[in-house]
Design an enzyme around this catalytic site. Structure first.
Site, short mmCIF file in Angstrom:
data_model
loop_
_atom_site.label_atom_id
_atom_site.label_comp_id
_atom_site.label_asym_id
_atom_site.label_seq_id
_atom_site.Cartn_x
_atom_site.Cartn_y
_atom_site.Cartn_z
N SER A 88 0.85 -1.19 0.00
CA SER A 88 0.00 0.00 0.00
C SER A 88 0.89 1.25 0.00
CB SER A 88 -0.96 -0.04 1.19
OG SER A 88 -1.99 0.90 1.05
N ARG A 110 -12.12 7.05 8.96
CA ARG A 110 -11.75 5.64 9.00
C ARG A 110 -12.81 4.78 8.31
NH1 ARG A 110 -7.36 2.55 8.82
NH2 ARG A 110 -7.53 0.65 10.05
N ASP A 125 -9.22 -5.91 -5.11
CA ASP A 125 -8.78 -4.61 -4.59
C ASP A 125 -9.54 -3.48 -5.29
OD1 ASP A 125 -7.41 -2.39 -3.62
OD2 ASP A 125 -5.45 -3.36 -3.73
N HIS A 179 -8.43 -4.79 -0.63
CA HIS A 179 -7.08 -4.24 -0.49
C HIS A 179 -6.33 -4.80 0.72
CE1 HIS A 179 -3.85 -1.32 -0.85
NE2 HIS A 179 -4.08 -0.90 0.39
N ASP A 180 -7.03 -5.00 1.82
CA ASP A 180 -6.38 -5.48 3.04
C ASP A 180 -5.91 -6.93 2.95
OD1 ASP A 180 -6.27 -3.23 4.56
OD2 ASP A 180 -7.94 -3.72 5.87
#
EC number: 2.3.1.31
Length: 380
Positions: free
Chosen positions: A186, A250, A333, A361-362
């Protein structure tokens, strides 16, 4: 729903749900801080700012070989820290700042570092440092300005990814490391790319996970919305912390880090719990990160463009062809789509592998079995 159930689908899922790969573990790590740009020298940023002094908080695992040829430099993502692996003992944990304590005792990529694991400290000298501009011990908005004796706060100068890479290179000088395998995911992958372009002679191998060669309009839009959530918080406008803004920022970011497949699999039967999960992650984020660092680092991400001043992205990536490189995309992603990473790999003449996961993505933090398999085929 219990906190542990929500946490088990959060950032540390791999730590909570997967069994350890080895009954052995690394010794409790001891974070250190080094002054890399002292006051007699200072640090001039790419955008014309100035820091009288720059420190980086870092951890190391293993021992540098006599030939100094076994170093691995790992760069963390936007809200990560130097605490890559291992578990802090009680004495070390008590010595940490409240934000560092809220980050947790366990390292963020712990399942990849240790005896018999892909980054085995018996083989490698693994280095992980908190980025310049962050809030986990490195020079950032919470640091005291030597000239005023007060925290920089909103006066902290804007940074670029190249500034972050330059600070990390000075850390290698401090540790006596001339050349290293460089790995980043990332934001860390962006720093890894810039590091390789700025210091190609210092990179043995390059691994870029879930990161683009240029921060494009889609990814910038997510950062913009997250920053606006903070900047529009009435408390922030009064000069105070931004609790509501940080929680919302967040939540917005988490939607870019995840994927519809994962949400449906986890919350399909009770959709409202997906909302509870986002609220939980937002509240947790308030305890472990600082708004000013979020603003500084997200803006740095938006400057990312390896082609700037190098004749464009493709021409810049061609410079990496002399470095053995591996680019890793993720099939779900949403933030940095696999096609974007694949395209960069092609221009760089690099190997390309893809993580298959419903987690978006994580996945580079969660699917550690796949990450280990991919790295095992590439690292010496």
């Amino acid at each position: 729903m219990s906190e542990i159930a929500l946490e088990a689908w959060g950032e540390h899922e791999a730590l909570l749900l997967k069994p350890p790969r080895s009954p052995l573990s690394i010794p409790p790590p001891k974070p250190r801080t080094a002054v890399l740009f002292p006051r007699r020298e200072g640090f001039y940023t790419e955008l014309g700012g100035y820091l009288p002094e720059v420190r980086l908080r870092f951890e190391t695992y293993g021992t540098l070989s006599r030939r100094r040829d076994n170093a691995v430099l790992v760069f963390h993502a936007l809200t990560g820290s130097a605490h890559l692996a291992g578990t802090y003992d009680e004495e070390t944990f008590r010595s940490l700042s409240p934000l560092e304590q809220a980050f947790g005792r366990e390292g963020w990529w712990d399942s990849l570092v240790g005896p018999g694991r892909i980054l085995d400290p018996a083989l490698y000298y693994v280095v992980s440092a908190n980025h310049l501009g962050s809030c986990y011990g490195s020079t950032g908005p919470l640091s005291l300005d030597p000239h005023t004796g007060r925290p920089y706060g909103r006066d902290f100068p804007p940074l670029t990814i190249r500034d972050l890479a330059r600070a990390q290179a000075r850390l290698l000088d401090h540790l006596g490391v001339e050349k290293a395998i460089v790995i980043g995911g990332s934001l860390g992958g962006m720093v890894a790319l810039e590091f390789a372009l700025m210091y190609p002679e210092r990179v043995k191998k390059l691994v870029v996970l879930a990161a683009p060669a240029r921060h494009g309009p889609w990814a910038r839009a997510f950062n913009h919305l997250s920053r606006q959530a903070i900047l529009q918080d009435p408390e922030y406008q009064k000069g105070n912390p931004a609790p509501k803004g940080m929680a919302l920022a967040r939540g917005i970011a988490m939607m870019s880090y995840r994927a519809p497949e994962g949400f449906e699999a986890r919350w399909g039967a009770e959709p409202e719990l997906g909302e509870t999960y986002l609220d939980y992650q937002g509240e947790k984020f308030l305890r472990r990160f600082h708004a000013e660092s979020y603003l500084v680092l997200s803006r740095a991400m938006d400057t990312h463009d390896v082609g700037r001043g190098r004749g464009g992205v493709e021409e810049a990536l061609k410079r990496l062809r002399a470095i053995p490189s591996l680019f890793v995309g993720i099939d779900t992603d949403l933030l940095y789509p696999a096609w974007e990473v694949r395209q960069a790999a092609k221009a760089a003449g690099a190997r390309y592998r893809e993580i298959k996961s419903p987690h978006g993505h994580d996945a580079f933090l969660i699917e550690t079995d796949q990450v280990e398999e991919i790295l095992d085929a590439f690292l010496p």
